[in-house]
Design an enzyme around this catalytic site. Structure first.
Site, PDB file in Angstrom:
ATOM      1  N   PHE A 144       0.867  -1.183   0.000  1.00 36.83           N
ATOM      2  CA  PHE A 144       0.000   0.000   0.000  1.00 36.83           C
ATOM      3  C   PHE A 144       0.895   1.221   0.000  1.00 36.83           C
ATOM      4  O   PHE A 144       1.754   1.365   0.871  1.00 36.83           O
ATOM      5  CB  PHE A 144      -0.922   0.062   1.232  1.00 36.83           C
ATOM      6  N   ASP A 233      10.078   1.987   0.433  1.00 34.83           N
ATOM      7  CA  ASP A 233       9.044   2.926   0.830  1.00 34.83           C
ATOM      8  C   ASP A 233       9.010   2.948   2.354  1.00 34.83           C
ATOM      9  O   ASP A 233       8.466   2.052   2.991  1.00 34.83           O
ATOM     10  CB  ASP A 233       7.698   2.464   0.250  1.00 34.83           C
ATOM     11  N   LYS A 262       5.148  11.482   5.677  1.00 33.72           N
ATOM     12  CA  LYS A 262       4.479  11.493   6.988  1.00 33.72           C
ATOM     13  C   LYS A 262       5.264  12.233   8.080  1.00 33.72           C
ATOM     14  O   LYS A 262       5.182  13.445   8.170  1.00 33.72           O
ATOM     15  CB  LYS A 262       4.163  10.062   7.417  1.00 33.72           C
TER      16      LYS A 262
HETATM   17  C1  LIG Z   1       3.977   2.846   3.129  1.00 30.61           C
HETATM   18  C2  LIG Z   1       3.182   4.021   2.637  1.00 30.61           C
HETATM   19  N1  LIG Z   1       3.593   4.668   1.531  1.00 30.61           N
HETATM   20  C3  LIG Z   1       2.924   5.727   1.062  1.00 30.61           C
HETATM   21  C4  LIG Z   1       1.780   6.187   1.679  1.00 30.61           C
HETATM   22  C5  LIG Z   1       1.032   7.354   1.113  1.00 30.61           C
HETATM   23  O1  LIG Z   1       1.233   8.500   1.884  1.00 30.61           O
HETATM   24  P1  LIG Z   1       0.270   9.766   1.705  1.00 30.61           P
HETATM   25  O2  LIG Z   1      -1.060   9.382   2.280  1.00 30.61           O
HETATM   26  O3  LIG Z   1       0.953  10.868   2.445  1.00 30.61           O
HETATM   27  O4  LIG Z   1       0.190  10.048   0.242  1.00 30.61           O
HETATM   28  C6  LIG Z   1       1.311   5.534   2.829  1.00 30.61           C
HETATM   29  C7  LIG Z   1       0.086   6.002   3.506  1.00 30.61           C
HETATM   30  O5  LIG Z   1      -0.439   5.394   4.403  1.00 30.61           O
HETATM   31  C8  LIG Z   1       2.040   4.425   3.326  1.00 30.61           C
HETATM   32  O6  LIG Z   1       1.639   3.769   4.415  1.00 30.61           O
END
Ligand SMILES: Cc1ncc(COP(=O)(O)O)c(C=O)c1O
Length: 417
Positions: A144, A233, A262
């Site tokens: 995700f 990620d 985040k």
């Molecule tokens: C591992 C991961 N990557 C990317 C994202 C996407 O981040 P954003 O909601 O700031 O676009 C999330 C969001 O929960 C995430 O958990």
């Protein structure tokens, strides 16, 4: 869940005028400080979600807010049409902090992922020599990384993709925590067209799925052998959340591209980043990628303060120790006869309990939601994911006595089911 008429009215207004793309717990928050948030009626809660790990440093951290306020009164946004006086300083700081050559600043986590994919494809063509139009990025099942069309195009979750096609080509998935499956993909037909493997060191939204020790190391070795980029990620797992500054540090792995978001702003504004080596990062030429807000002076100041706070306040160590304490407490609850908790997993302060099974008198259906409601009633906020998994991820400043108190809140809530 009983809520006051004041909160109910606010929720109804949001439901009437807002798009229904979330299903929040029925609580309306109006204030946050440290590990706590308060609702409209003044009730205080422990925040065990931390805005999906954006608020690692705690709500409204004074140093981060001071940086925000000072810069907000000076210069907030120039766009990248002009230079600002802070981007270079921030780029130097963050690349040295994580040991990379270059930074590409963006805003949200999903934009970070999109940026990494574009970098990888272009690197695949320009440096690896993949036939134009053929580059593939491999992902792990259960991934995700957001909700854009590219992000859902890599998802194997039908609730993310259903009804949103056509999806983007050039992506495919292999099982998570299975380096042999990645090896087979790399050595199989069309393996030479793969430019990158994109992976979370621990899968957050999948329900805090922790791979076996050494998985990331095996993956990194395969990436090196087959000359593909490893994209980690760490939007959710990074920045001290998992008891190390980056979750990939646990396996001693340095990715080719690191995606952060985040907590890079401590929950203050959207700030994301892609970090990488000179070889990869220089494949973009002017005009080929960007964002109006990416690299804005406010974000540069806030992100610098957010990273300094993680270091200055020992949050890596606290995440590790308090995480062990939390899992020990949760495992005791899981061991009680008839407990609804069938599994406790996590690393550092990114943890989850799985509800169901275990011979208890509880059906999986709805129990996780009910438990979250009971915990909210008792002053702790958490949210189920995938129906029967509850993530426990408090701010990294939580103390030993607060963890003890939270475990007893969870116990009391379970006992009341
Ligand atoms: C591992 C991961 N990557 C990317 C994202 C996407 O981040 P954003 O909601 O700031 O676009 C999330 C969001 O929960 C995430 O958990």
């Amino acid at each position: 869940m009983n809520i006051s008429s004041t909160q109910d009215a606010v929720i109804k207004r949001e439901e009437q005028y807002g798009s229904h793309n979330y299903h929040p717990l029925p609580v309306v928050l109006k204030k946050g400080e440290g590990v706590h948030v308060w609702d409209l009626d003044g009730k205080r809660y422990y925040d065990f979600l931390s805005a999906y790990s954006a608020v690692n440093q705690g709500h409204c951290h004074p140093k981060i807010i001071a940086a925000l306020v000072e810069q907000a009164q000076t210069l907030t946004l120039t766009s990248r049409a002009f230079h600002n006086d802070l981007l270079g300083e921030y780029a130097k700081f963050i690349t040295e902090f994580f040991g990379f050559d270059r930074l590409l600043p963006m805003n949200t986590g999903v934009e970070g992922g999109e940026t990494a994919i574009k970098l990888a494809r272009r690197w695949g063509y320009d440096v690896k020599g993949i036939t134009p139009g053929k580059a593939r990025v491999v992902f792990a099942k259960g991934n995700f990384w957001g909700r854009t069309i590219a992000a859902i195009s890599t998802s194997d979750d039908s609730s993310s993709t259903g009804g949103f096609g056509p999806l983007c080509p050039g992506f495919n998935n292999v099982p998570y925590d299975d380096s042999e499956a990645l090896k087979a993909e790399l050595e199989g037909p069309g393996g030479e067209d793969i430019c990158a493997f994109f992976v979370e060191p621990i899968q957050g939204e999948a329900g805090v799925v922790v791979p076996s020790d050494g998985y990331l190391r095996r993956v990194k070795d395969l990436c090196e052998k087959h000359k593909i980029l490893l994209i980690c990620d760490e939007v959710q797992t990074g920045l001290a959340r998992c008891g190390t500054m980056l979750a990939s540090d646990h396996d001693g792995v340095k990715p080719d591209l690191l995606v952060l978001g985040k907590a890079l702003s401590g929950g203050v504004l959207p700030v994301s980043a892609v970090l990488g080596s000179h070889e990869v990062m220089v494949v973009f030429r002017p005009g080929e990628h960007g964002s109006t807000y990416g690299g804005n002076p406010l974000a540069c100041k806030v992100a610098t303060a957010a990273l300094e706070v993680l270091m200055d306040e020992g949050m890596v160590e606290n995440s590790k120790i308090r995480g062990e304490q939390l899992r020990a407490g949760l495992n005791k609850l899981a061991a009680k006869p008839g407990s609804p908790i069938s599994l406790v997993r996590g690393r550092g302060l990114l943890n989850a309990i799985v509800i169901g099974g275990n011979g208890g008198n509880y059906s999986e259906e709805g129990v996780a939601w009910q438990l979250c409601e009971r915990m909210a009633g008792n002053g702790l906020l958490a949210k189920p994911t995938h129906g029967n998994i509850i993530r426990f991820a408090p701010p990294l400043i939580i103390t030993a006595s607060q963890i003890d108190e939270c475990v007893s809140i969870i116990e009391r809530s379970i006992d009341s089911l």
